[in-house]
Design an enzyme around this catalytic site. Structure first.
Site, PDB file in Angstrom:
ATOM      1  N   LYS A  23       0.822   7.400  -2.865  1.00 24.30           N
ATOM      2  CA  LYS A  23       2.084   6.916  -3.442  1.00 24.30           C
ATOM      3  C   LYS A  23       1.920   6.599  -4.920  1.00 24.30           C
ATOM      4  CE  LYS A  23       3.653   4.833   0.785  1.00 24.30           C
ATOM      5  NZ  LYS A  23       3.910   3.565   1.451  1.00 24.30           N
ATOM      6  N   ASP A  59       1.499  -4.374  -4.249  1.00 22.98           N
ATOM      7  CA  ASP A  59       1.860  -3.609  -3.050  1.00 22.98           C
ATOM      8  C   ASP A  59       1.914  -4.532  -1.844  1.00 22.98           C
ATOM      9  OD1 ASP A  59       2.509  -1.165  -1.815  1.00 22.98           O
ATOM     10  OD2 ASP A  59       0.465  -0.876  -1.122  1.00 22.98           O
ATOM     11  N   LYS A  85       6.098  -2.903  -5.095  1.00 24.79           N
ATOM     12  CA  LYS A  85       6.824  -2.471  -3.901  1.00 24.79           C
ATOM     13  C   LYS A  85       7.828  -3.540  -3.498  1.00 24.79           C
ATOM     14  CE  LYS A  85       4.709  -2.550   0.145  1.00 24.79           C
ATOM     15  NZ  LYS A  85       3.730  -2.108   1.154  1.00 24.79           N
TER      16      LYS A  85
END
Length: 788
Positions: free
Chosen positions: A179, A298, A338
């Site tokens: 990602k 994240d 995120k």
């Protein structure tokens, strides 16, 4: 997390349902059936009617019972129209620029007036201010359908239906790394190759690329960055200790030696704790006073059974990741984090404050993030100065303390952190948030319905997976191969690779330095003082402390080339990146003086051939030394409490003509035996006692440097054919002819060894042709410079 989010990084491979049923039966069984009249492709009825294949046995999943009727939404989803799904490669990135009021327009007192508390909400119902109500309704309904599917069904359907699924974790330890590769590519590599608005690099030539990875165990984001940048980047990792800690030993695509884990002053990695945030900031600033170039976050946690309110449950995590990034980033730094749904006023207010702290933001949904979940990433570019963001940082600190005080928020909660009406006056921002939520929401609905269809209809198959995998990996700059552990090669084989065209003839590896024992030897070897450099070397008390070639084969496997022409394991532990071969010395560094003095082993790098797989052998001498310095700074961890490795640094380099200032900066230190020796101070309150200096020429034998009086420029003159080249006009094919390679510099190195304490005293001298005194050397340099 909706259909488990991206902490889905290591998932079991689902069992395949057998399709080729004929292979399920033995040859004997088939022969018996043929004897009874069975023919291929014909039924078993009297007129060859009936089924052509056996009835497949019931595929029992988990505790599901017979007679279960799935929701009508799922049943109707058994029919799938591929035209419903739109693939965009590459994905569009829409940047929102902030030309209006800056972050310093808000003081802490002003922002406290925006705070709204109220009864704690445990549902997203009614949160339609920032999205189309129909989209929110369909998302929540589609998610609820999955309560009737067990994990295996969802996993199998997802694997079959997602066009990007076969990319998986590529060469990395988990999908998070892929990602980050995807995000970096989407954003024009703004993280691994940061540039200012004018397109100029934000990383100086002799500077490391500093980054932080927060809430990021096991470390996929960092593995990608180190894969892309190797030791030219230095990372700081902050995450919870325990099961979800960093797993650096699993970094196969990159070496983790440049990664420094830190868990805060509380030693637990809890990002909700303000003292942990501030101690992380202090730790980073000890290495790089300006702060890091970029930060990544994240964070996530299990919300099993509460997937529809993940955004509400994650509010403090969002806030603390945003807040910590503002503390640790340098001006013009970048941030990626995120997040999940952005429907509540709290989340949108947080994003708005970040919008004020940066010049640009974007909310993106990378293709590597599964389309059926609500995951997205907030990307912030070009942070404003600390002075401008101070008010917002103080405000977020205050809100975090309120969220952490459970006694105050037992039944109430912080619902808004920025007035919704005032936020709505910023029409560009409001429209951006609504459009982003609607666009991602529509894709999520399609993704959820597609999984439902594939779960209901086992015959459905996504045909583009292979094609999409190849195209994406190429675009993201990743190889199309499987993850594999680094190979631990035999010493000779690794040497052949690293030495390359120097491997066949290795006698030069054991060449000793030419010792300078008087002025006559200086006159015979040094033609032009301006072309020579020197480093102070240790006293070489034992063979282990001698200047040697070092080879790092694999992690924790450092070898030294001995005087017996053998590679022996270095017993002292040093953290060196594999595939490195360099010239260096193990010395003792001292801390304190007199009887309380402490000593520790350190590895000083002098020059390099290959550093972490980067071939530097034919670069100019000063460039090689600069790269060795970067290499050492990247790997060294001088401020760790639990230091299990010796210090690593590059030798300080001086021009030979600056010998006077070198001695002027040295002073006498009292050692443990009360003797006094001249010591060289290092940059962390340590010193070491030199036993001489080693000299290197940056040019080959045929060239000397000179300064053009007419043009005011440096040029290089060939003493044989009288050709000359200005420094900025050297042809490519002449560079190797002019500048000394590692092998040339190494083979022609000179050593002035201090065997007598009087040699380095300022005015001491003696009429002894076999001993070189400091005063004689300084006079030699002055005479040479006077004649040039």
């Amino acid at each position: 997390m909706d259909e488990p989010s991206d902490d889905e990084n290591s998932e079991p491979t689902p069992k395949k349902i057998k399709r080729e049923w004929v292979k399920s039966y033995s040859n004997k069984a088939m022969e018996m059936m043929k004897k009874m009249g069975y023919e291929n492709d014909k039924g078993l009825g009297k007129s060859n009617q009936g089924r052509l294949e056996p009835i497949i046995a019931v595929q029992q999943d988990g505790r599901r019972g017979f007679g279960l009727k799935l929701d009508t939404v799922q049943s109707s989803a058994g029919q799938w129209d591929p035209a419903c799904e739109e693939l965009e490669i590459p994905e569009p990135v829409l940047w929102l620029h902030n030309p209006g009021s800056r972050a310093d327009a808000y003081s802490l007192d002003q922002l406290m007036g925006h705070l709204v508390t109220g009864e704690k909400k445990l549902t997203l119902d009614g949160e339609t201010r920032y999205c189309d109500p129909a989209i929110l309704h369909h998302i929540l309904n589609a998610k609820t359908v999955f309560d009737d599917l067990n994990d295996n069904e969802k996993r199998r359907a997802r694997s079959r239906c997602n066009p990007f699924e076969t990319i998986r974790s590529s060469i990395f330890l988990n999908r998070a790394a892929v990602k980050m590769a995807n995000i970096d590519s989407m954003c024009n590599f703004m993280f691994t190759n940061p540039r200012d608005p004018a397109g100029q690099t934000l990383v100086a030539p002799d500077e490391l690329l500093y980054f932080t990875d927060m809430c990021a165990g096991p470390g996929g984001f960092s593995e990608y960055v180190l894969y892309r940048k190797s030791w030219e980047a230095k990372g700081f990792g902050f995450t919870l200790r325990g099961a979800n800690d960093f797993k650096l030993e699993k970094f196969f695509a990159a070496s983790p030696e440049s990664f420094d884990t830190f868990y805060g002053v509380k030693e637990d990695g809890n990002i909700f704790d303000e003292s942990n945030q501030d101690s992380l900031n202090e730790y980073i600033r000890m290495h790089t006073p300006q702060g890091v170039h970029f930060a990544m976050a994240d964070g996530g946690f299990s919300v099993e059974g509460q997937k529809n309110i993940q955004e509400i449950l994650s509010k403090q995590l969002y806030l603390c990741q945003f807040l910590t990034a503002l503390k640790i980033l340098r001006p013009n730094g970048s941030f990626v984090c995120k997040v999940f749904d952005l429907f509540t006023p709290f989340s949108v207010g947080l994003v708005y404050l970040m919008y004020k702290c940066f010049q640009q933001i974007a909310i993106i949904k990378p293709n590597s993030s599964r389309p059926a979940n609500s995951e997205r990433y907030l990307v912030c570019k070009y942070k404003r100065s600390d002075a401008e963001t101070a008010g917002i940082v103080a405000y977020l600190n205050t809100v975090n303390l309120m969220l952490s005080d459970e006694s105050q928020l037992d039944e109430n909660d912080v619902l808004e952190i920025f007035n919704a009406n005032e936020l709505a006056e910023d029409e560009d921002f409001l429209r951006y948030i609504i459009d982003s939520n609607n666009a991602i929401g529509k894709k999520q609905i399609v993704g959820l319905r597609k999984i439902a269809a594939f779960a209901q209809n086992l015959e459905l198959k996504e045909t583009k997976q292979s094609e999409v995998r190849q195209e994406c990996l190429k675009r993201w700059g990743l190889p199309d191969k499987l993850r594999q552990a680094p190979e631990n090669k035999p010493t000779d084989r690794l040497l052949d690779e690293l030495l390359a065209d120097w491997a066949n003839e290795r006698s030069w590896l054991s060449l000793p330095a030419t010792e300078m024992k008087g002025v006559a030897s200086l006159n015979a070897t040094i033609k032009n003082v301006a072309d020579w450099y020197f480093v102070p070397v240790g006293r070489e008390e034992t063979n282990i402390n001698a200047c040697s070639l070092f080879l790092c084969k694999s992690r924790g496997n450092l070898l030294r080339y001995t005087e017996h022409k053998k590679w022996e394991l270095v017993e002292t532990a040093f953290e060196v990146q594999p595939r490195s071969i360099f010239f260096g010395q193990i010395v003792y560094e001292f801390y304190g003086e007199g009887r309380t003095i402490q000593r520790m082993a350190a590895l000083h790098i002098i020059d390099g051939i290959c550093l972490g797989g980067v071939d530097i052998r034919r670069r100019p001498y000063r460039e090689r030394v600069s790269m060795c310095d970067k290499f050492a700074r990247s790997l060294n961890k001088p401020y760790r409490k639990d230091r299990t490795f010796g210090a690593l640094r590059s030798k300080p380099l001086f021009r030979l003509q600056d010998m006077g200032s070198f001695f002027a900066n040295m002073r006498h230190y009292v050692l443990k035996d009360n003797s006094q020796r001249l010591g060289f101070a290092l940059d962390d309150n340590k010193f070491f006692v030199p036993g001489g200096i080693m000299m290197f020429c940056e040019l080959t034998n045929n060239y000397v440097s000179a300064h053009s009086r007419s043009r005011g420029q440096l040029y290089y003159f060939n003493v044989r054919n009288k050709e000359s080249y200005y420094k900025d006009q050297i042809p490519r094919n002449k560079a190797d002819e002019i500048f000394a390679s590692f092998r040339f510099s190494f083979s022609c190195r000179l050593l002035w060894k201090w065997t007598d304490l009087r040699q380095v005293e300022e005015l001491a001298t003696e009429d002894n042709p076999k001993i070189l005194f400091r005063s004689d050397f300084v006079k030699f340099i002055a005479d040479k410079l006077g004649h040039s």
